[in-house]
Structures are given as C-alpha cells and as structure tokens.
Write an enzyme that holds these catalytic residues in place. Structure first.
Site, PDB file in Angstrom:
ATOM      1  N   CYS A   1       0.837  -1.194   0.000  1.00 54.31           N
ATOM      2  CA  CYS A   1       0.000   0.000   0.000  1.00 54.31           C
ATOM      3  C   CYS A   1       0.882   1.258   0.000  1.00 54.31           C
ATOM      4  O   CYS A   1       1.531   1.547  -0.992  1.00 54.31           O
ATOM      5  CB  CYS A   1      -0.976  -0.041   1.176  1.00 54.31           C
TER       6      CYS A   1
ATOM      7  N   HIS B   1      -3.261  -5.790   1.104  1.00 52.59           N
ATOM      8  CA  HIS B   1      -2.561  -5.993   2.371  1.00 52.59           C
ATOM      9  C   HIS B   1      -2.473  -7.474   2.755  1.00 52.59           C
ATOM     10  O   HIS B   1      -3.365  -7.986   3.455  1.00 52.59           O
ATOM     11  CB  HIS B   1      -3.293  -5.252   3.492  1.00 52.59           C
TER      12      HIS B   1
ATOM     13  N   GLU C   1      -0.632  -8.783   4.987  1.00 49.70           N
ATOM     14  CA  GLU C   1      -0.466  -8.898   6.439  1.00 49.70           C
ATOM     15  C   GLU C   1      -1.801  -8.866   7.170  1.00 49.70           C
ATOM     16  O   GLU C   1      -1.883  -9.239   8.352  1.00 49.70           O
ATOM     17  CB  GLU C   1       0.465  -7.797   6.960  1.00 49.70           C
TER      18      GLU C   1
END
Length: 225
Positions: A89, A197, A199
């Site tokens: 991002c 994302h 994560e």
C-alpha cells in the site's frame, strides 16, 4: 539461523504493527522496528518491509516525502545487493517514488477511499514472494487505499508483461489500475510492491488467511538459501 526481518515506520504509518505481527507469527522471530530517520539498517537482514499507512499525511504525493527519508538510502543499497523488500500500500507508493519500482500510484478512479476484500489473480508464481501460490490462482486479500490506481506508460507496461513482472492482478478492477495491476516486481525479482494488504490476511479469524502463503514462501525460501 533465525530469520532476520525489519519493518520500517514513517510518520503516518499505521500498518507497521500489523506487518510486524504477521512476520513474527509466521517466522517465529520478531522483526526489528526501524524509524524512518535512522541512518543505518542492522547487519544481516534477510527481509525488509515497508508497511501501509499515510506517510507524511500523503502530502505532496503519496510516498514522495517518505522516499527521501534517511533510511531509504540504505534500503535502496540493500535492494541493490539483493535483499528482499516488500512494500504494501503506502509502502508500494514509497517504492515507486524511490524508483525501486516503475510507475506511479494515482488517485482511485472513483475518487473514493476503498476498503474491502478483493479477489486477486496470481500472475507470476515463480518469484520469491509468490512461489507458494499457483499461477492463475485467485486469492482474497483486503485493500484500503485512496491512491491505488497503478499507472505506467505503455512501453513500461509492455516491459512488465514481457518480463513476467506483474505479480498480481485485480479480478475486478477496484481503482482504475492500468491492466488491472495490483502488484509488480523489479527486474531482479527481489522487490515487490502491492496495494492489497497480505499482512491483514494471515488469520482466518480476521476474515481470511490467503496472505499467509506469501510470507511462508519468503521465510522458507530464505531459510533454504
């Protein structure tokens, strides 16, 4: 030997803890936390992550000011030596502004902030970051951005395609990105920038775990090396 990773924090980063938690969860070793104003990286790093957020409030251009932070000089040197670098991002925006990756991230075509889970198609399943997936596999990863519209000129896009440097594409384009691109690799294959994302997709209790494969693949590959 323990996997040694680092997570960089810029003023305005807000996903650095998420990234650190994901890396520790999968590797078993907590990453080193690095402030953007530091002038040096620790010796012997296996992996560097630039997290999401709004560095410097996205003033000037998203990632433009962070790309000139002192630590970025060392990250560029590390990437040139072959150290794997992941930018997610805002981290992707920083990597393009630092010229570690081609192109630029522009305002979403809708002019609205987008925050939802999207489907991605794995285009390159041979890279360090994507080897755990199958080519053509569809995965579910969250996005949360206002400036995720990937842009590059036609010659650059053709080069990315010809060199298999498009890592991920949106199955349904959510932001206007050219050729549905969601993530790209550098020429050497050791730098990946992606808007979604991973994560945030490492725990099924949080809605999905498709991002786990990316981190597991990196940790296993580097452990073998």
């Amino acid at each position: 030997m323990a996997f040694r990773s680092a997570v960089i924090t810029f003023p305005g980063s807000n996903c650095d803890r998420d990234m650190a938690v994901a890396l520790e969860r999968i590797s078993g070793t907590a990453p080193v936390r690095i402030w953007h104003g530091d002038a040096q990286l620790p010796d012997g790093l296996d992996f560097i992550a630039l997290p999401g957020g709004f560095s410097y409030g996205d003033y000037l251009r998203s990632g433009a000011m962070a790309a000139n932070s002192p630590i970025m000089r060392e990250i560029i040197r590390a990437a040139d030596r072959g150290v794997p670098v992941l930018g997610v991002c805002n981290g992707f925006q920083v990597l393009t502004e630092a010229r570690l990756l081609p192109g630029a991230l522009m305002r979403n075509a809708s002019q609205h902030f987008i925050c939802r889970t999207v489907s991605l198609k794995v285009e390159n399943a041979q890279s360090l970051f994507t080897q755990g997936y199958a080519a053509g596999e569809e995965i579910q990863i969250p996005v949360a951005h206002h400036d995720g519209n990937y842009f590059a000129d036609e010659a650059t896009l053709d080069e990315l395609e010809a060199e298999s440097r498009v890592a991920f594409r949106y199955v349904q384009n959510c932001n206007g990105s050219r050729r549905d691109i969601a993530g790209v690799l550098n020429k050497a294959g050791n730098v990946l920038g992606m808007m979604p994302h991973p994560e945030r997709a490492v725990d099924s209790a949080h809605g999905g775990s498709d991002g786990t494969v990316l981190f597991e693949g990196v940790v296993k590959a580097l452990a073998k090396a």
